[in-house]
Scaffold this active site. Structure first.
Site, PDB file in Angstrom:
ATOM      1  N   THR A  36       1.036  -1.404   0.028  1.00 46.27           N
ATOM      2  CA  THR A  36      -0.008   0.064   0.084  1.00 46.27           C
ATOM      3  C   THR A  36       0.781   1.280  -0.081  1.00 46.27           C
ATOM      4  O   THR A  36       1.850   1.185   0.771  1.00 46.27           O
ATOM      5  CB  THR A  36      -1.087   0.047   1.186  1.00 46.27           C
ATOM      6  OG1 THR A  36      -0.061  -0.009   2.460  1.00 46.27           O
ATOM      7  CG2 THR A  36      -1.873  -1.295   1.250  1.00 46.27           C
ATOM      8  N   LEU A 185       2.900   9.700  24.341  1.00 50.82           N
ATOM      9  CA  LEU A 185       1.685  10.146  25.050  1.00 50.82           C
ATOM     10  C   LEU A 185       0.454   9.892  24.203  1.00 50.82           C
ATOM     11  O   LEU A 185      -0.606   9.851  24.835  1.00 50.82           O
ATOM     12  CB  LEU A 185       2.025  11.785  25.167  1.00 50.82           C
ATOM     13  CG  LEU A 185       3.219  12.045  26.132  1.00 50.82           C
ATOM     14  CD1 LEU A 185       3.493  13.632  26.105  1.00 50.82           C
ATOM     15  CD2 LEU A 185       2.945  11.410  27.414  1.00 50.82           C
ATOM     16  N   HIS A 443     -17.130  34.753  17.684  1.00 48.94           N
ATOM     17  CA  HIS A 443     -17.412  34.584  19.185  1.00 48.94           C
ATOM     18  C   HIS A 443     -18.652  33.588  19.180  1.00 48.94           C
ATOM     19  O   HIS A 443     -19.467  34.079  18.403  1.00 48.94           O
ATOM     20  CB  HIS A 443     -17.827  35.715  19.817  1.00 48.94           C
ATOM     21  CG  HIS A 443     -18.095  35.626  21.311  1.00 48.94           C
ATOM     22  ND1 HIS A 443     -17.290  35.006  22.503  1.00 48.94           N
ATOM     23  CD2 HIS A 443     -19.467  35.566  21.734  1.00 48.94           C
ATOM     24  CE1 HIS A 443     -18.164  34.735  23.458  1.00 48.94           C
ATOM     25  NE2 HIS A 443     -19.459  35.315  23.079  1.00 48.94           N
TER      26      HIS A 443
END
Ligand code: FAD
Ligand code: NAD
Length: 465
Positions: A36, A185, A443
């Site tokens: 692939t 992590l 906002h």
């Protein structure tokens, strides 16, 4: 067959280079040793890890956050790891198939097999059959493989690399991770969210040690809340499998020997450039002690007409860095004068909250003696963050003390992987903190944290703090 340019390796460096070469009118070949296309990034890196991060985040939210949102799940929530991995495989397949499509669309000839130099203008391809192609120029984009430490035997069953961690058949009970960098992590987050007890053993005194120190500190605090345990200043000496258990031995900060036990151990201590089987010795090229190929400022090797890009050369091992270099080399060969601003390649960690940074860190500026101003704005002060309950983190802007030019932006919080793009654009155009502070930010959005941090850096006049 005779080509203008042959690209060896089909990762984000190689396939992007091939596309740009074809766009510029070169007759282009792409060689890939696996079945692939897409390299590490698409097959066993960026894409599958993000697919599992998204799935595990859904599970984590269902268990921990839905109730607060007013969603009760009767009968509990369970992980179906097989389905999770199958979905990930589906995402990978779809993405890799997309590269096949792009190769056909751009009329790039794809060869499947190991590419190796016979000489600088002849490449042997060892696949189902052995063939040779002639080429005027070559771009080496053979990427990297996981590194290991002396004393550790990666058996790929219990002591594993990121590749195996992306296709687990069970959720580890106790996952011990060697290396508190990006892979540790991100994949640690996946399994911690699915219920594993995760312990990270790190050689330095913090996680993600190459990013701005404030990010590692905040991420550590948040990951601890998610159940991570960290062991810093520990030097791992060995990892041995005993039946279904792995025993890891390390020296702690006092030099005492300590042991860790887990049912799985993920080794994520960096990656090593990969040139095995490429036959660079046949054209007089040598890899350095870290396996990397040396290049000049045009990414040309010491052999004229042979270029190298991505993880196999020096610099950050990132997909978007490899892509930029692919385009750069194609355009250089075409006689253009492209440019890469390496200072503005962003770094991202896809934990939750996400972590991102670009430009100089505060530590860099201190070391260079640059006079700077710092403005920081916490996510928890944003209406948008409170609405989504993503209140951990902050945006930190570093600007030149006199000119106000933005020198670095470091952020941790929701969708920071996407938010960092604004900082890259601002810095590429040499914006001042005040420039960004005076621009309208919709906002309520997370982007308001960037505007507010710039306001804070400008005259310490954040509006909502
Ligand atoms: P690679 O993607 O490694 O591709 C090299 C290709 O060359 C491979 O397909 C290889 O089979 C082929 N090849 C090698 N030798 C030969 C040969 N002789 N003949 C033919 N083919 C050959 N980066 C990010 O920017 N964001 C992320 O979120 C991210 N997540 C990651 C997660 C994981 C778990 C890992 C392991 C990596 C991640 N990375 C991420 C790093 C990223 O995958 C690499 O930086 C990137 O793939 C490098 O691209 P490349 O084209 O240089 O090499
Ligand atoms: P890394 O360099 O990010 O982290 C390796 C960590 O292992 C470091 O913190 C290092 O101090 C620690 N270490 C080294 N030797 C040790 C020892 N003996 N004992 C304990 N700790 C030790 O490497 P990685 O996490 O393996 O990732 C490899 C590469 O893949 C990175 O360069 C990264 O850029 C790339 N990557 C990127 C992303 C992303 O962009 N989101 C995600 C995954 C991987």
């Amino acid at each position: 067959m005779k080509y203008d340019i042959t690209v060896i390796g089909s990762g984000p460096g190689g396939y992007v280079a091939a596309i740009r070469c074809a766009q510029l009118g070169f007759k282009t070949a792409l060689i890939e040793k696996y079945n692939t296309l897409g390299g590490t990034c698409l097959n066993v890196g960026c894409i599958p890890s993000k697919a599992l991060l998204d799935s595990s985040e859904h599970f984590h939210n269902a268990v921990h956050n839905f109730k607060t949102h007013g969603i009760d799940i009767k009968g509990g929530v369970e992980v179906n790891l097989k389905q999770m991995i199958d979905r990930k495989n589906g995402v990978v397949k779809m993405t890799c198939d997309g590269i096949d499509f792009l190769m056909k669309k751009n009329k790039i000839d794809v060869y499947k097999g190991l590419g190796s130099f016979v000489n600088k203008n002849k490449i042997k391809i060892s696949g189902e059959k052995i063939e040779e192609i002639d080429t005027d120029k070559v771009i080496i984009a053979t990427g990297s493989k996981p590194s290991n430490l002396p004393g550790i035997e990666i058996d790929k069953k219990r002591v594993i690399t990121s590749t195996e961690a992306l296709s687990m058949t069970e959720v580890p009970k106790n996952l011990v991770i060697i290396g508190g960098g990006v892979i540790g992590l991100e994949l640690g987050s996946v399994y911690a969210r699915l219920g594993a007890k995760v312990s990270v053993i790190e050689y330095t005194s913090s996680i993600i040690p190459t990013m701005d120190a404030a990010l590692g500190k905040e991420l550590q605090r948040v990951l601890r809340k998610q159940g991570f345990e960290f062991f810093f200043s520990h030097r791992v000496k060995s990892a041995k499998t005993k039946g279904k258990e792995v025993i890891i031995t390390a020296d702690n900060e006092k030099g005492e020997e300590v042991q860790f036990k887990g049912d799985y151990c993920l080794v994520s201590v960096g990656r090593k450039a990969y040139t095995e089987g490429l036959g660079i010795e046949n054209i007089g090229l040598k890899a350095d002690e870290r396996g990397r190929i040396e290049t000049d400022a045009h990414l040309q090797t010491s052999v004229k007409g042979i270029y190298a890009i991505g993880d196999v050369v020096k610099g950050a091992m990132l997909a978007h860095k490899a892509e930029e270099e692919g385009v750069f080399v194609a355009e250089t060969i075409a006689g253009q004068q492209p440019h890469i601003n390496y200072n503005l390649i962003p770094g991202v960690v896809y934990t939750w909250p996400e972590v991102a940074g670009v430009g100089a860190t505060e530590e860099d500026l201190k070391k260079a003696g640059t006079k700077y101003k710092m403005g920081s704005f916490p996510m928890r002060a944003l209406g948008r963050a409170r609405a989504s309950m993503d209140i951990d983190g902050f945006v930190k802007v570093l600007a030149d003390a006199e000119s106000d030019e933005i020198l670095g932006v470091h952020m941790i919080g929701p969708r920071c992987a996407d938010l960092i793009a604004e900082a890259v654009v601002a810095m590429e155009y040499k914006a001042s903190a005040e420039d960004i502070a005076r621009m309208s930010h919709a906002h309520p959005t997370y982007t308001e944290a960037m505007k507010e941090a710039c306001l804070a850096a400008t005259e310490n006049r954040a509006l909502h703090m």
